[in-house]
Structure formats: C-alpha cells, structure tokens
Write an enzyme that holds these catalytic residues in place. Structure first.
Site, PDB file in Angstrom:
ATOM      1  N   GLU A   1      -1.250 -36.740  46.260  1.00 46.14           N
ATOM      2  CA  GLU A   1      -0.582 -37.603  45.268  1.00 46.14           C
ATOM      3  C   GLU A   1      -0.926 -39.072  45.500  1.00 46.14           C
ATOM      4  O   GLU A   1      -1.102 -39.840  44.557  1.00 46.14           O
ATOM      5  CB  GLU A   1       0.930 -37.375  45.328  1.00 46.14           C
TER       6      GLU A   1
ATOM      7  N   GLU B   1       3.439 -27.890  48.728  1.00 41.19           N
ATOM      8  CA  GLU B   1       4.906 -28.007  48.834  1.00 41.19           C
ATOM      9  C   GLU B   1       5.630 -26.690  48.592  1.00 41.19           C
ATOM     10  O   GLU B   1       6.685 -26.441  49.157  1.00 41.19           O
ATOM     11  CB  GLU B   1       5.432 -29.063  47.850  1.00 41.19           C
TER      12      GLU B   1
ATOM     13  N   GLY C   1       1.789 -35.128  49.472  1.00 40.08           N
ATOM     14  CA  GLY C   1       1.839 -36.561  49.195  1.00 40.08           C
ATOM     15  C   GLY C   1       0.499 -37.246  49.429  1.00 40.08           C
ATOM     16  O   GLY C   1       0.235 -38.309  48.856  1.00 40.08           O
TER      17      GLY C   1
ATOM     18  N   ALA D   1       3.919 -35.552  53.060  1.00 43.62           N
ATOM     19  CA  ALA D   1       5.141 -36.116  53.641  1.00 43.62           C
ATOM     20  C   ALA D   1       5.277 -35.652  55.085  1.00 43.62           C
ATOM     21  O   ALA D   1       4.791 -34.578  55.446  1.00 43.62           O
ATOM     22  CB  ALA D   1       6.345 -35.651  52.831  1.00 43.62           C
TER      23      ALA D   1
HETATM   24  N1  COA Z   1       4.214 -33.519  58.656  1.00 40.20           N
HETATM   25  C1  COA Z   1       4.430 -33.609  59.974  1.00 40.20           C
HETATM   26  N2  COA Z   1       3.542 -33.202  60.902  1.00 40.20           N
HETATM   27  C2  COA Z   1       2.378 -32.716  60.449  1.00 40.20           C
HETATM   28  C3  COA Z   1       2.080 -32.612  59.087  1.00 40.20           C
HETATM   29  C4  COA Z   1       3.059 -33.040  58.163  1.00 40.20           C
HETATM   30  N3  COA Z   1       2.848 -33.017  56.847  1.00 40.20           N
HETATM   31  N4  COA Z   1       0.832 -32.083  58.958  1.00 40.20           N
HETATM   32  C5  COA Z   1       0.385 -31.885  60.195  1.00 40.20           C
HETATM   33  N5  COA Z   1       1.306 -32.263  61.100  1.00 40.20           N
HETATM   34  C6  COA Z   1       1.214 -32.186  62.560  1.00 40.20           C
HETATM   35  C7  COA Z   1       1.439 -30.785  63.084  1.00 40.20           C
HETATM   36  O1  COA Z   1       2.810 -30.514  63.205  1.00 40.20           O
HETATM   37  C8  COA Z   1       0.745 -30.873  64.410  1.00 40.20           C
HETATM   38  O2  COA Z   1       1.570 -31.542  65.335  1.00 40.20           O
HETATM   39  P1  COA Z   1       1.635 -31.043  66.876  1.00 40.20           P
HETATM   40  O3  COA Z   1       0.238 -31.299  67.423  1.00 40.20           O
HETATM   41  O4  COA Z   1       2.670 -31.922  67.481  1.00 40.20           O
HETATM   42  O5  COA Z   1       1.991 -29.593  66.829  1.00 40.20           O
HETATM   43  C9  COA Z   1      -0.446 -31.780  64.125  1.00 40.20           C
HETATM   44  O6  COA Z   1      -0.113 -32.484  62.957  1.00 40.20           O
HETATM   45  C10 COA Z   1      -1.698 -30.998  63.861  1.00 40.20           C
HETATM   46  O7  COA Z   1      -1.419 -30.044  62.859  1.00 40.20           O
HETATM   47  P2  COA Z   1      -1.843 -28.495  62.955  1.00 40.20           P
HETATM   48  O8  COA Z   1      -1.077 -27.744  61.916  1.00 40.20           O
HETATM   49  O9  COA Z   1      -1.724 -28.041  64.361  1.00 40.20           O
HETATM   50  O10 COA Z   1      -3.393 -28.603  62.569  1.00 40.20           O
HETATM   51  P3  COA Z   1      -4.303 -27.579  61.758  1.00 40.20           P
HETATM   52  O11 COA Z   1      -5.680 -28.154  61.821  1.00 40.20           O
HETATM   53  O12 COA Z   1      -4.101 -26.190  62.218  1.00 40.20           O
HETATM   54  O13 COA Z   1      -3.790 -27.676  60.238  1.00 40.20           O
HETATM   55  C11 COA Z   1      -3.029 -28.771  58.239  1.00 40.20           C
HETATM   56  C12 COA Z   1      -3.868 -28.877  59.522  1.00 40.20           C
HETATM   57  C13 COA Z   1      -3.032 -30.142  57.596  1.00 40.20           C
HETATM   58  C14 COA Z   1      -3.661 -27.753  57.283  1.00 40.20           C
HETATM   59  C15 COA Z   1      -1.592 -28.322  58.584  1.00 40.20           C
HETATM   60  O14 COA Z   1      -1.091 -29.165  59.600  1.00 40.20           O
HETATM   61  C16 COA Z   1      -0.622 -28.343  57.435  1.00 40.20           C
HETATM   62  O15 COA Z   1      -0.602 -27.419  56.636  1.00 40.20           O
HETATM   63  N6  COA Z   1       0.216 -29.411  57.361  1.00 40.20           N
HETATM   64  C17 COA Z   1       1.298 -29.488  56.396  1.00 40.20           C
HETATM   65  C18 COA Z   1       0.761 -29.803  55.008  1.00 40.20           C
HETATM   66  C19 COA Z   1       1.885 -29.817  54.012  1.00 40.20           C
HETATM   67  O16 COA Z   1       2.593 -28.846  53.803  1.00 40.20           O
HETATM   68  N7  COA Z   1       2.052 -30.969  53.337  1.00 40.20           N
HETATM   69  C20 COA Z   1       3.042 -31.133  52.304  1.00 40.20           C
HETATM   70  C21 COA Z   1       4.284 -31.661  52.862  1.00 40.20           C
HETATM   71  S1  COA Z   1       5.503 -31.817  51.578  1.00 40.20           S
END
Ligand code: COA
Length: 261
Positions: free
Chosen positions: A115, A135, A112, A67
C-alpha cells in the site's frame, strides 16, 4: 532535520530526498514510530523548496513487510476506529504529499508495504520484488487503501485474487498488470529510481506539482470535472516564470533552468 531511528533521510542528488526505511531486522515492518517519522520527513520536504522529488526505498530483502504485527496485539476496535495513534493521519501525509514520490522496491512489499508503494506516484521494481496483500491470513483486510487502490491499478480480478487469497505476485506480473512502471535488475533499482527522480527534479516544479495533482484527480472525479481541472491548471501555468523560461529556452535552442517561480 529531526533525528530518526526507523528511517534514514539523505540527499543523494540535487533536489532529491531519499528516505530509506530502516528496520531491516523485521523486514521494515511499519510500526507506528516509522510512520510518524516518515510523516515528519515528508512534512519537512513539503516546505523545503530545495526538495523537488522524493524516493522511498527499503533494502535488498524488503521494501516493507506491512504493518508491525506485534502492534496489532494492543489494538482494539475502539483504538482503531478512533485512530487513537493517528496512524491514518500519518498515511495521509504520504497520500497528500504534493511533490512526486518514487518507490524503489526490492524484495517484499506486503500489506502496508504494498500500500505504501501504491501511495507513491511511480514504482520502480527490482526483479526480486514481490507484492502482496496477506492481511486475510491475519483475519483482517488491507487498511492502507489496498482494497481501493489495487483494483483501480491492476483490475478487479487480480486485485480480488491477491486480497482474498493473500497470494503474492512477482515483479514481472506487477509490470504486466500496471502496478509498477519498470522492472530492473535488483542491484540497479535504487540507481534507476534516483536517476528518474533527478530527471523529474530538473523539470519546472510548479508544473510538476500541478501535473501530479491533475493525474491523481482522475481517480476521484468524473471525467468532465477532471478535464475542467486540467484546463484551469494548464491556463494557470501560463502565468509562471518557468513557462516563459521553458518556451524561451526551446526557441533559443538552449537548456532551460527552472526556478519554481
Ligand atoms: N511485523 C512484525 N514483524 C515482522 C513482520 C511484520 N509485518 N514481517 C516480518 N517480521 C519479522 C518476523 O517476525 C521475524 O522476526 P524474528 O527474527 O524476531 O522472528 C523477522 O521479521 C524475519 O521474518 P521471517 O518470517 O522469519 O522471515 P521469512 O523470510 O521466513 O519471511 C515474510 C518473510 C515477509 C514473508 C514473512 O515474515 C511474513 O509473511 N511477514 C508478515 C507479512 C504480513 O502479513 N504483512 C501484513 C501485515 S498486516
């Protein structure tokens, strides 16, 4: 076809629709607009007889990172419980889509994203794929079916580990656990998914839909009810033109041409 911003819809093979999630700057985070567009694209594919199979994919880095966490800031108990933004209805569009859907997953499939892949019928994973339900780190739990689908798919222990700890699993672990059907080199993921989609699209469409429906029923109903459903669907298919064509083609030693009749 409507003009979309968060997805790109193409027809790379006959009878195959490809939906590419298109928010690469945020790892294809599933904002409301993306889910809405996906639901619109699936609605169009449902009524279009030319579409027999759908492939959903992301990019090299991510299928989808879950999400869009930015949208969580405005969400409240009331807005979520009343589904004010119709988010769950858009998930239903994928869950209830009657034709086969293949997820081609490279990189992160988190929250998501995991999912969404599980809501597809078949997952083809690249060797870079990582699946997870993180999550718990945000003080919530999976909301797109993860707590129900993951244990049914990979078993209780691994599902609990992923959901309670937020730890990710890699593609090989996902394969061993039965979450994905195949692991291929990441550069070949989409190619393999499209090849499989083309093969499925060449099969008799009514039988394909009934087969999908019957398999999905096995998750929902007691086995006797499922077996009865299968028997009825099996009988109904004997009335189709495609069944006559399939049997005739076999006996005449030629390739069958199925029309979905
Ligand atoms: N929602 C919104 N933005 C997200 C996102 C999400 N689920 N996942 C990644 N992004 C954005 C980051 O905020 C970042 O934006 P920015 O460049 O403006 O700062 C960009 O994507 C890159 O993410 P970043 O975290 O810098 O990359 P990374 O390679 O270090 O890590 C992930 C990648 C996917 C492991 C990490 O972004 C992450 O853990 N995301 C959230 C996953 C999550 O919790 N999903 C469940 C949501 S309910």
């Amino acid at each position: 076809m409507a003009a979309f911003t968060d997805i790109v819809v193409t027809t790379p093979k006959t009878h195959v629709t490809l939906i590419q999630l298109n928010r690469p700057q945020v790892y294809n985070a599933l904002r409301f607009n993306l889910l809405q567009e996906l639901s619109q694209a699936l609605a169009a594919a449902t009524t279009d007889d030319a579409v027999r199979c759908v492939v959903i994919t992301g990019n090299d880095k991510a299928f989808a990172a879950g999400a869009d966490i930015n949208e969580f800031q405005a969400q409240t108990l009331v807005s979520t419980a009343t589904d004010r933004d119709q988010r769950s209805q858009h998930w239903q569009a994928l869950r209830g889509f009657p034709k086969p859907v293949i997820a081609a997953v490279n990189g992160f499939a988190l929250g998501g994203g995991c999912e969404m892949a599980m809501n597809c019928d078949i997952i083809i994973a690249g060797d870079t794929a990582k699946f997870g339900q993180p999550e718990i780190n945000l003080g919530i739990i999976p909301g797109g079916g993860g707590t129900q689908r993951l244990p049914r798919t990979v078993g209780k222990s691994l599902a609990m580990k992923m959901i309670l700890s937020g730890e990710r699993i890699d593609a090989e672990t996902a394969l061993t656990a039965g979450l994905v059907a195949e692991v291929v080199p990441a550069a070949k993921t989409l190619e393999r998914a499209l090849e499989l989609a083309e093969l499925i699209a060449s099969k008799p469409p009514i039988a394909v839909r009934m087969a999908k429906d019957a398999v999905l029923r096995s998750y929902d109903v007691p086995i006797e009810a499922g077996l009865l459903y299968e028997r009825r669907a099996f009988s109904i298919l004997f009335a189709t033109e495609d069944r006559k064509e399939g049997v005739a083609a076999f006996l005449e030693k030629r390739k069958a041409t199925f029309k979905g009749q």
